[in-house]
Design a protein around this motif. Structure first.
Motif, short mmCIF file in Angstrom:
data_model
loop_
_atom_site.label_atom_id
_atom_site.label_comp_id
_atom_site.label_asym_id
_atom_site.label_seq_id
_atom_site.Cartn_x
_atom_site.Cartn_y
_atom_site.Cartn_z
N MET A 1 0.84 -1.18 0.00
CA MET A 1 0.00 0.00 0.00
C MET A 1 0.89 1.24 0.00
SD MET A 1 -2.72 1.17 2.93
CE MET A 1 -1.60 1.05 4.28
N ILE A 2 0.61 2.17 -0.91
CA ILE A 2 1.37 3.42 -0.99
C ILE A 2 0.66 4.47 -0.12
CG2 ILE A 2 2.27 5.23 -2.49
CD1 ILE A 2 3.49 2.46 -3.01
N VAL A 3 1.42 5.05 0.79
CA VAL A 3 0.91 6.12 1.66
C VAL A 3 1.65 7.39 1.27
CG1 VAL A 3 0.68 6.93 4.03
CG2 VAL A 3 0.48 4.49 3.52
N THR A 4 0.88 8.46 1.00
CA THR A 4 1.50 9.73 0.63
C THR A 4 1.19 10.77 1.69
OG1 THR A 4 -0.41 10.33 -0.72
CG2 THR A 4 1.42 9.26 -1.85
N ASP A 5 2.08 11.73 1.80
CA ASP A 5 1.92 12.81 2.76
C ASP A 5 2.76 13.97 2.28
OD1 ASP A 5 1.03 14.11 5.08
OD2 ASP A 5 2.72 13.40 6.26
N LEU A 162 13.68 8.90 9.13
CA LEU A 162 12.62 8.90 8.12
C LEU A 162 12.06 7.50 7.90
CD1 LEU A 162 13.98 11.37 5.43
CD2 LEU A 162 12.01 11.65 6.90
N ARG A 163 12.89 6.50 8.09
CA ARG A 163 12.40 5.13 7.93
C ARG A 163 11.54 4.70 9.13
NH1 ARG A 163 17.87 4.14 5.66
NH2 ARG A 163 17.59 3.52 3.49
N ARG A 164 11.89 5.17 10.32
CA ARG A 164 11.20 4.72 11.54
C ARG A 164 9.89 5.43 11.82
NH1 ARG A 164 16.53 4.89 13.80
NH2 ARG A 164 15.99 6.88 14.71
N LEU A 165 9.78 6.70 11.45
CA LEU A 165 8.58 7.47 11.77
C LEU A 165 7.35 6.92 11.05
CD1 LEU A 165 9.83 11.14 11.58
CD2 LEU A 165 8.85 10.04 13.57
N PRO A 166 6.16 7.05 11.64
CA PRO A 166 4.94 6.69 10.92
C PRO A 166 4.83 7.53 9.65
CG PRO A 166 4.48 7.10 13.23
CD PRO A 166 5.90 7.50 13.01
N ALA A 167 4.27 6.95 8.60
CA ALA A 167 4.21 7.61 7.29
C ALA A 167 3.56 8.99 7.37
CB ALA A 167 3.46 6.72 6.30
N THR A 168 2.54 9.13 8.18
CA THR A 168 1.81 10.40 8.24
C THR A 168 2.54 11.48 9.04
OG1 THR A 168 0.54 9.55 10.10
CG2 THR A 168 -0.44 9.32 7.92
N ARG A 169 3.68 11.17 9.64
CA ARG A 169 4.45 12.17 10.40
C ARG A 169 5.75 12.55 9.72
NH1 ARG A 169 5.61 10.25 15.96
NH2 ARG A 169 6.66 12.24 16.02
N ARG A 170 6.10 11.88 8.64
CA ARG A 170 7.41 12.12 8.02
C ARG A 170 7.54 13.49 7.39
NH1 ARG A 170 6.88 6.27 6.09
NH2 ARG A 170 7.94 5.19 7.75
N ALA A 186 8.68 23.09 0.95
CA ALA A 186 7.65 22.06 0.73
C ALA A 186 8.32 20.71 0.55
CB ALA A 186 6.79 22.37 -0.49
N VAL A 187 7.63 19.68 1.03
CA VAL A 187 8.10 18.31 0.88
C VAL A 187 6.89 17.43 0.61
CG1 VAL A 187 7.98 17.84 3.37
CG2 VAL A 187 9.46 16.45 1.94
N ALA A 188 7.08 16.41 -0.22
CA ALA A 188 6.05 15.40 -0.48
C ALA A 188 6.72 14.03 -0.37
CB ALA A 188 5.42 15.58 -1.85
N ILE A 189 6.05 13.10 0.27
CA ILE A 189 6.64 11.78 0.54
C ILE A 189 5.68 10.68 0.13
CG2 ILE A 189 7.57 10.26 2.34
CD1 ILE A 189 8.35 12.75 3.93
N ALA A 190 6.22 9.66 -0.52
CA ALA A 190 5.46 8.44 -0.83
C ALA A 190 6.18 7.28 -0.19
CB ALA A 190 5.36 8.22 -2.34
N CYS A 191 5.46 6.46 0.55
CA CYS A 191 6.03 5.31 1.25
C CYS A 191 5.26 4.04 0.85
CB CYS A 191 5.89 5.47 2.76
SG CYS A 191 6.55 6.99 3.41
N TRP A 192 6.00 2.98 0.59
CA TRP A 192 5.37 1.69 0.33
C TRP A 192 5.33 0.94 1.64
CZ3 TRP A 192 6.17 -1.49 -4.72
CH2 TRP A 192 5.30 -2.60 -4.70
N GLU A 193 4.16 0.96 2.28
CA GLU A 193 4.00 0.35 3.59
C GLU A 193 3.48 -1.07 3.44
OE1 GLU A 193 4.73 1.84 6.49
OE2 GLU A 193 5.28 3.71 5.53
#
Length: 195
Positions: A1-5, A162-170, A186-193
């Motif tokens: 699942m991809i989580v973006t923030d 950045l690897r350890r934090l929950p996706a929605t807090r990065r 500005a920053v945008a992050i996509a994580c494959w959780e």
């Protein structure tokens, strides 16, 4: 699942933020982008906001263009503004890859089994000269993190954090920790959780 923030903040002492981010999902593919309107203040915010709105509309089309085509379309739309620079990434988990194209001083940090950077070509969107974006591709697998940021953010060096934090807090963490004191950011992050 991809989580973006994502997160942004104006230059300290200003209200309007000329840096923006967006994340849009369409048919399982995720667009993640950062845009930096040239300069600061309301006119920079107008350019960045127009770019983000246009990207969202483009992704609603039946056949949206590839990532370098998205940038060229933004160039056309931003001609009525002071201009901007931008970095756009398309994350395709089914293909296990990310496609990136950028114009100007935006950067991407890709964290996975190893860390790597993807770079933007010089130029700007909306100016007299047509930019020449080039698409770069990289593997994107479970556990990977993609961090796009404007020049208002110092290159993040806390990769383990950045690897350890929950996706929605990065994203908020990156802005709080690495935003430059005299610029919009500005920053945008996509994580494959997993899960």
């Amino acid at each position: 699942m991809i989580v973006t923030d994502g997160a942004s903040r104006p230059k300290p002492g200003e209200r309007a933020c000329g840096d923006a981010w967006c994340a849009v999902e369409r048919a399982g593919v995720h667009l993640v982008a950062v845009v930096d309107g040239l300069g600061h203040g309301p006119e920079a915010a107008l350019a960045a906001g127009l770019a983000v709105e246009h990207l969202r509309r483009l992704l609603e089309e039946p056949e949206p263009p590839p990532v370098d085509g998205l940038l060229l379309d933004l160039h056309r739309v931003l001609r009525a503004t002071r201009g901007a620079v931008a970095g756009l990434a398309l994350v395709d988990p089914a293909a296990g890859c990310v496609s990136y194209a950028g114009v100007g001083n935006t950067e991407v940090l890709l964290l996975g089994a190893t860390s790597s950077r993807l770079f933007s070509r010089s130029g700007m969107l909306g100016g007299a000269r047509r930019p020449r974006p080039a698409t770069q591709r990289a593997a994107f697998a479970p556990g990977a993190r993609l961090v796009l940021y404007t020049d208002g953010v110092l290159p993040p060096d806390g990769k383990d954090e950045l690897r350890r934090l929950p996706a929605t807090r990065r994203a908020r963490f990156v802005i709080t920790r690495w935003a430059r004191p005299a610029d919009d950011a500005a920053v945008a992050i996509a994580c494959w959780e997993s899960g």
